[in-house]
Design a protein around this motif. Structure first.
Motif, short mmCIF file in Angstrom:
data_model
loop_
_atom_site.label_atom_id
_atom_site.label_comp_id
_atom_site.label_asym_id
_atom_site.label_seq_id
_atom_site.Cartn_x
_atom_site.Cartn_y
_atom_site.Cartn_z
N MET A 1 -0.44 1.51 1.64
CA MET A 1 -0.21 0.28 2.42
C MET A 1 0.86 0.56 3.49
O MET A 1 1.85 1.23 3.23
CB MET A 1 0.25 -0.85 1.50
CG MET A 1 0.48 -2.18 2.22
SD MET A 1 0.84 -3.54 1.08
CE MET A 1 2.47 -3.07 0.51
N ARG B 1 -1.48 -8.28 2.55
CA ARG B 1 -2.78 -8.25 3.23
C ARG B 1 -2.61 -7.97 4.72
O ARG B 1 -3.43 -7.26 5.33
CB ARG B 1 -3.52 -9.57 3.00
CG ARG B 1 -4.00 -9.77 1.57
CD ARG B 1 -4.92 -10.96 1.44
NE ARG B 1 -4.25 -12.22 1.69
CZ ARG B 1 -3.62 -12.94 0.75
NH1 ARG B 1 -3.57 -12.49 -0.49
NH2 ARG B 1 -3.05 -14.10 1.06
N ASP C 1 -2.03 -4.36 5.15
CA ASP C 1 -3.27 -3.62 5.00
C ASP C 1 -4.08 -3.60 6.30
O ASP C 1 -4.91 -2.71 6.52
CB ASP C 1 -4.12 -4.21 3.88
CG ASP C 1 -3.54 -3.92 2.50
OD1 ASP C 1 -2.75 -2.96 2.39
OD2 ASP C 1 -3.89 -4.64 1.54
#
Length: 294
Positions: A1, A257, A260
């Motif tokens: 990540m 998220r 990501d």
């Protein structure tokens, strides 16, 4: 990540200088990597509210902090001559020990241009002026003798010392074709409006090596808080911006998220105007866990 860093976005309005400094120091203690204000001649949608000038505020906060990066999201190009801006940037760079970042754009509130007579309201003229500013600032920072004959700016034998301590990062936001070209040629950071995140993969190839940041409204729900009242307050104040409301673990998941997707920086704009207790809780419940995870 991808590792993600957090900057506090703190508009310098409705707050005294003492309150701004208290928040900046709390952000530094909480693990924020930077702090940024806004740059307007009147507060947008709050024209009757008190507000301080951006460069002066940034300098004051730099003088009262030790580690945190300082700047604006973003300075309006039309408000300053490029030679003045170049000198201001280097001055804060030296005073802060290299913590200044130059966030700059061609203006987001058209009415300011008319009200205060600071330049053309035409987007094409404003983006062309910004290009000239960036070319001049970069040349002056390099210590060059600058002869420049542009449409908006003319310099003859201009030179400035001292040079920056290192590289002053440049932050530019926007997704228009000409703005993306400026990001590709000049920017270290590309700030993307949250409404354009769906086009991120499509546009990323047009910005070269610039790293991606976003600005987002957030409301932290701490343990024992009334979630409904916090959500209602956030939506009442900033519903137009689609604030993210969540507990620490929920926000860790949310920002994970974003990481990501390749987003490396978030300018967090707190719906409660960032009192120190909120910043310290955000540091404990969001920044620290994400630092451990990465």
């Amino acid at each position: 990540m991808t590792t993600i860093e957090f900057h506090l976005f703190m508009p310098q309005m409705r707050l005294s200088f003492d309150q701004l400094v208290t928040r900046a120091r709390a952000a530094e203690s909480a693990g924020f990597a930077g702090i940024s204000g806004m740059d307007h001649l009147v507060p947008p949608q709050a024209e009757d509210q008190p507000m301080y000038e951006a460069i002066v505020t940034t300098t004051w906060l730099a003088a009262h902090t030790e580690r945190i990066k300082v700047g604006s999201l973003v300075l309006c190009d039309a408000f300053r001559l490029p030679a003045v801006l170049a000198r201001q940037a280097v001055s804060i760079d030296h005073a802060s020990g290299g913590r200044f970042e130059l966030g700059i754009g061609w203006g987001s509130v058209r009415d300011e241009f008319t009200t205060f007579g600071v330049g053309s309201t035409e987007p094409r003229e404003r983006v062309e002026r910004l290009r000239e500013t960036l070319e001049i600032v970069r040349a002056l920072w390099a210590g060059e003798v600058v002869d420049y004959d542009g449409h908006h700016h003319q310099l003859q034998g201009a030179r400035q010392e001292p040079r920056p301590l290192g590289r002053i990062p440049i932050v530019i936001g926007g997704t228009g074709r000409k703005t993306l070209a400026l990001v590709r040629e000049f920017a270290d950071w590309w700030n993307v409006h949250v409404a354009s995140l769906g086009k991120l993969d499509e546009l990323r190839s047009q910005v070269g090596d610039a790293r991606v940041s976003i600005q987002q409204m957030v409301a932290l729900v701490r343990k024992g808080d009334d979630r409904k009242s916090i959500t209602d307050l956030a939506n009442r104040r900033f519903g137009f911006a689609g604030p993210v409301v969540g507990s620490g673990p929920e926000l860790v998941d949310h920002y994970g998220r974003l990481a990501d997707q390749g987003i490396e920086r978030v300018y967090t704009w707190f719906c409660d105007f960032a009192p120190p207790e909120t910043l310290l809780a955000f540091g404990d419940e969001v920044i620290a866990p994400m630092s451990v995870a990465t």
